[in-house]
Motif scaffolding. Structure first.
Motif, PDB file in Angstrom:
ATOM      1  N   ASP A 172      -0.155   3.989 -14.603  1.00  0.00           N
ATOM      2  CA  ASP A 172       1.499   4.403 -13.674  1.00  0.00           C
ATOM      3  C   ASP A 172       2.666   5.649 -13.538  1.00  0.00           C
ATOM      4  O   ASP A 172       3.177   5.052 -11.850  1.00  0.00           O
ATOM      5  CB  ASP A 172       2.246   3.106 -14.699  1.00  0.00           C
ATOM      6  CG  ASP A 172       1.670   1.416 -15.218  1.00  0.00           C
ATOM      7  OD1 ASP A 172       0.672   0.850 -14.282  1.00  0.00           O
ATOM      8  OD2 ASP A 172       2.278   0.959 -15.433  1.00  0.00           O
ATOM      9  N   GLU A 173       2.074   6.254 -13.973  1.00  0.00           N
ATOM     10  CA  GLU A 173       3.315   6.798 -12.949  1.00  0.00           C
ATOM     11  C   GLU A 173       2.846   7.524 -12.384  1.00  0.00           C
ATOM     12  O   GLU A 173       3.404   7.710 -10.873  1.00  0.00           O
ATOM     13  CB  GLU A 173       2.830   8.452 -14.378  1.00  0.00           C
ATOM     14  CG  GLU A 173       4.324   9.129 -14.520  1.00  0.00           C
ATOM     15  CD  GLU A 173       3.890  10.451 -14.726  1.00  0.00           C
ATOM     16  OE1 GLU A 173       3.276  11.136 -16.197  1.00  0.00           O
ATOM     17  OE2 GLU A 173       5.081  11.735 -14.542  1.00  0.00           O
ATOM     18  N   ALA A 174       1.497   7.917 -12.337  1.00  0.00           N
ATOM     19  CA  ALA A 174       1.193   8.702 -11.198  1.00  0.00           C
ATOM     20  C   ALA A 174       1.154   7.440  -9.894  1.00  0.00           C
ATOM     21  O   ALA A 174       1.186   8.433  -9.139  1.00  0.00           O
ATOM     22  CB  ALA A 174      -0.468   8.887 -10.878  1.00  0.00           C
ATOM     23  N   ARG A 175       0.492   6.286 -10.032  1.00  0.00           N
ATOM     24  CA  ARG A 175       0.519   4.973  -8.900  1.00  0.00           C
ATOM     25  C   ARG A 175       2.102   5.459  -8.574  1.00  0.00           C
ATOM     26  O   ARG A 175       2.299   5.411  -7.274  1.00  0.00           O
ATOM     27  CB  ARG A 175       0.002   3.679  -9.585  1.00  0.00           C
ATOM     28  CG  ARG A 175      -0.377   3.417  -8.346  1.00  0.00           C
ATOM     29  CD  ARG A 175      -1.104   1.549  -8.544  1.00  0.00           C
ATOM     30  NE  ARG A 175       0.096   0.926  -9.797  1.00  0.00           N
ATOM     31  CZ  ARG A 175       0.506   1.102 -10.494  1.00  0.00           C
ATOM     32  NH1 ARG A 175      -0.527   1.366 -11.204  1.00  0.00           N
ATOM     33  NH2 ARG A 175       1.150   0.536 -11.409  1.00  0.00           N
ATOM     34  N   ARG A 227      -5.465  11.746  -9.548  1.00  0.00           N
ATOM     35  CA  ARG A 227      -5.017  10.426 -10.088  1.00  0.00           C
ATOM     36  C   ARG A 227      -4.627   8.798 -10.441  1.00  0.00           C
ATOM     37  O   ARG A 227      -5.107   8.268 -10.647  1.00  0.00           O
ATOM     38  CB  ARG A 227      -3.964  11.290 -11.242  1.00  0.00           C
ATOM     39  CG  ARG A 227      -3.989  11.664 -12.546  1.00  0.00           C
ATOM     40  CD  ARG A 227      -3.150  12.411 -13.826  1.00  0.00           C
ATOM     41  NE  ARG A 227      -1.971  10.972 -13.797  1.00  0.00           N
ATOM     42  CZ  ARG A 227      -0.696  11.829 -13.796  1.00  0.00           C
ATOM     43  NH1 ARG A 227      -0.415  12.984 -13.915  1.00  0.00           N
ATOM     44  NH2 ARG A 227       0.184  10.990 -14.605  1.00  0.00           N
ATOM     45  N   ALA A 228      -3.790   8.967  -9.184  1.00  0.00           N
ATOM     46  CA  ALA A 228      -3.641   7.917  -9.098  1.00  0.00           C
ATOM     47  C   ALA A 228      -4.700   6.684  -8.253  1.00  0.00           C
ATOM     48  O   ALA A 228      -4.625   5.736  -8.339  1.00  0.00           O
ATOM     49  CB  ALA A 228      -1.934   7.353  -7.584  1.00  0.00           C
ATOM     50  N   ILE A 229      -5.515   7.017  -7.702  1.00  0.00           N
ATOM     51  CA  ILE A 229      -6.808   7.560  -7.070  1.00  0.00           C
ATOM     52  C   ILE A 229      -7.635   6.449  -7.982  1.00  0.00           C
ATOM     53  O   ILE A 229      -8.682   5.126  -8.016  1.00  0.00           O
ATOM     54  CB  ILE A 229      -7.303   7.765  -5.787  1.00  0.00           C
ATOM     55  CG1 ILE A 229      -6.450   7.719  -4.555  1.00  0.00           C
ATOM     56  CG2 ILE A 229      -8.697   7.145  -5.439  1.00  0.00           C
ATOM     57  CD1 ILE A 229      -6.354   8.654  -3.093  1.00  0.00           C
ATOM     58  N   ASN A 247       2.999  -3.670  -7.507  1.00  0.00           N
ATOM     59  CA  ASN A 247       2.285  -4.682  -6.309  1.00  0.00           C
ATOM     60  C   ASN A 247       1.282  -3.458  -5.404  1.00  0.00           C
ATOM     61  O   ASN A 247       0.450  -3.909  -4.470  1.00  0.00           O
ATOM     62  CB  ASN A 247       3.856  -4.153  -4.631  1.00  0.00           C
ATOM     63  CG  ASN A 247       4.170  -5.188  -5.159  1.00  0.00           C
ATOM     64  OD1 ASN A 247       3.646  -6.318  -5.760  1.00  0.00           O
ATOM     65  ND2 ASN A 247       5.585  -5.922  -4.925  1.00  0.00           N
ATOM     66  N   THR A 248       1.207  -1.840  -5.775  1.00  0.00           N
ATOM     67  CA  THR A 248      -0.070  -1.737  -5.581  1.00  0.00           C
ATOM     68  C   THR A 248      -0.890  -0.848  -6.798  1.00  0.00           C
ATOM     69  O   THR A 248      -1.911  -0.197  -6.527  1.00  0.00           O
ATOM     70  CB  THR A 248       0.677  -0.170  -5.099  1.00  0.00           C
ATOM     71  OG1 THR A 248       0.695   0.862  -6.312  1.00  0.00           O
ATOM     72  CG2 THR A 248       1.393  -0.420  -4.277  1.00  0.00           C
ATOM     73  N   ARG A 249      -1.267  -1.338  -7.656  1.00  0.00           N
ATOM     74  CA  ARG A 249      -1.654  -1.562  -9.009  1.00  0.00           C
ATOM     75  C   ARG A 249      -3.419  -1.846  -8.654  1.00  0.00           C
ATOM     76  O   ARG A 249      -4.486  -1.732  -9.592  1.00  0.00           O
ATOM     77  CB  ARG A 249      -1.529  -2.762 -10.026  1.00  0.00           C
ATOM     78  CG  ARG A 249      -2.381  -1.637 -11.694  1.00  0.00           C
ATOM     79  CD  ARG A 249      -1.510  -2.477 -12.940  1.00  0.00           C
ATOM     80  NE  ARG A 249      -0.543  -2.270 -12.948  1.00  0.00           N
ATOM     81  CZ  ARG A 249       0.394  -2.899 -13.599  1.00  0.00           C
ATOM     82  NH1 ARG A 249       0.382  -4.004 -13.442  1.00  0.00           N
ATOM     83  NH2 ARG A 249       2.119  -2.510 -14.001  1.00  0.00           N
ATOM     84  N   THR A 279       1.099  -1.486  -0.042  1.00  0.00           N
ATOM     85  CA  THR A 279       0.272  -0.443  -0.326  1.00  0.00           C
ATOM     86  C   THR A 279       0.573   1.504   0.526  1.00  0.00           C
ATOM     87  O   THR A 279       1.945   1.407   0.579  1.00  0.00           O
ATOM     88  CB  THR A 279      -1.009   0.138   1.259  1.00  0.00           C
ATOM     89  OG1 THR A 279      -0.066   0.000   2.734  1.00  0.00           O
ATOM     90  CG2 THR A 279      -1.672  -1.087   1.265  1.00  0.00           C
ATOM     91  N   ALA A 280       0.507   2.391  -0.614  1.00  0.00           N
ATOM     92  CA  ALA A 280       1.505   3.703  -0.850  1.00  0.00           C
ATOM     93  C   ALA A 280       0.810   4.471   0.917  1.00  0.00           C
ATOM     94  O   ALA A 280      -0.434   4.969   0.488  1.00  0.00           O
ATOM     95  CB  ALA A 280       0.826   4.321  -2.233  1.00  0.00           C
TER      96      ALA A 280
END
Ligand SMILES: [Fe+2]
Length: 425
Positions: free
Chosen positions: A262-265, A254-256, A186-188, A146-147
């Motif tokens: 991939d970039e944002a995450r 964006r990541a959420i 691992n957070t995808r 998790t981030a």
């Protein structure tokens, strides 16, 4: 009283990149480990990050034993179960795959299996004895999924102490993982609400590290070994925390919204590590101190996307719900730093005055909370004015973090801060 004149930068070695989990067999071999305890939680045990880890260890001929009973919100009981498993297993290394809870569980298992002692020996005072760890631990490699915890970089393990219904922890440099394997693959598949809560946890870590009481205003330790891991804001923590705030503010929404971005995450995950280095050295203060009873006293709140029937106020949510009121309160101690934090979050501060620094930063945080779907204050997670005295009582023992508040907070101040956190917008 003599004041502190030194600060240190301690961090794990970090390896970042898509697919680096596949290298974890080599990472453990390099440490000389032959028999490893792999710590994860029941939700993750059949998922890809664990499978990739086990395969990687097998490829290097390392005997890996899976322990998948780390609790999502660890308690003294769940820590003790993992400690027993570790003590019986005769391991010479540990790999943690998961969120902060799995990583923290692995730290505790490693500590007590390596240096056996009564459980309260190393727990933070005043709840425990807070004795320093007598020597190095076995190598622990942390693979965060998790981030947001930053636990891969810190020497802190947090748990719920069930008897007193409050969170506390164990904090010592020796607990720090030898390496953090930070892999955006691992957070995808992180559910939206978990991504939002962990993201806001790391944002708050960085904001607290940036605004904490400066190290030079803390009493000097009587012996170098007594210098705390949380040293107060210092020039090194400042750099990591500042950059983390920028990266998270720019990429979290964006990541959420788009987990395949991939970039944002990747940026959010990397920022979690930066924030971890920031708060792991600088420290946290009131939002974290106040969050522990907020999580610990939960009644029936279940966040969207979490398993039904298991009331829970996720750590990141409990932290950020208190943050706007706290920063309004702490701003007078260092308004320039609070304005700088708002600027890092993307706020235009050209017309802002030092008098409204707290309001400006609180406004930026609230704006971000609304964008990612946080509840509107403590009332929305089940608390009312009648709960405030109990919440204050649960905050007072959190000395390790609350004493780093840039403005001292009395019980009466904490009461007002909780009241101001009931409804945020
Ligand atoms: Fe946190």
């Amino acid at each position: 009283m003599q004041l502190e004149t030194a600060f240190a930068m301690d961090t794990s070695s970090i390896k970042y990149g898509p697919g680096v989990t596949k290298e974890v067999g080599w990472d453990m071999e390099e440490q000389g480990a032959r028999r490893v305890m792999v710590v994860t939680d029941p939700h993750l045990s059949d998922k890809e990050p664990v499978a990739v880890t086990l395969e990687a260890l097998a490829r290097h001929g390392i005997d890996a034993v899976l322990y998948d009973q780390a609790s999502v919100e660890p308690t003294d009981i769940s820590f003790k179960e993992a400690i027993h498993f570790a003590a019986d297993g005769n391991f010479d290394g540990f790999v943690a795959v998961g969120g902060g809870s799995s990583i923290d569980t692995a730290k505790a298992a490693n500590l007590y299996a390596t240096h056996p002692a009564d459980f309260m020996t190393y727990v933070n005072p005043p709840i425990g004895k807070g004795e320093p760890v007598p020597g190095p631990l076995k190598p622990l490699v942390a693979v965060p999924t998790t981030a947001g915890t930053g636990s891969e970089t810190t020497g802190v393990a947090i748990f719920d102490f069930l008897e007193i219904k409050a969170k506390t922890g164990i904090a010592h440099r020796s607990l720090r993982p030898i390496k953090g394997v930070v892999d955006p693959n691992n957070t995808r598949s992180l559910p939206k609400m978990i991504a939002a809560c962990t993201g806001l946890d790391q944002l708050t870590h960085a904001l607290e590290a940036l605004t904490a009481l400066p190290y030079s205003q803390r009493p000097a330790p009587e012996h170098p070994k007594l210098r705390p891991a949380y040293q107060g804001a210092n020039p090194i923590s400042h750099i990591w925390a500042s950059r983390a705030i920028e990266m998270i503010s720019r990429h979290l929404v964006r990541a959420i919204e788009y987990p395949s971005d991939d970039e944002a995450r990747g940026e959010v995950l990397l920022a979690a590590t930066y924030a971890g280095i920031g708060f792991g050295n600088g420290g946290c203060h009131l939002p974290h101190g106040m969050s522990y009873p907020v999580s610990g006293m939960v009644r029936d709140y279940v966040p969207e996307g979490y398993p039904p029937g298991q009331p829970l106020i996720p750590h990141g949510m409990a932290v950020v719900l208190n943050a706007p009121a706290v920063f309004r309160f702490t701003a007078p101690a260092n308004p320039e730093m609070h304005l700088y934090a708002a600027k890092l979050m993307g706020c235009d501060i050209s017309d802002a005055s030092v008098e409204n620094a707290g309001e400006v930063l609180a406004g930026s945080i609230i704006e971000m909370m609304r964008k990612v779907g946080m509840p509107n204050g403590l009332r929305a997670v089940g608390y009312g004015p009648d709960d405030v005295d109990k919440l204050v009582e649960g905050t007072l023992p959190q000395h390790r973090v609350t004493k780093l508040s840039p403005r001292p907070a009395s019980a009466e101040d904490l009461k007002q801060l909780f009241l101001n956190s009931l409804t945020l917008w």
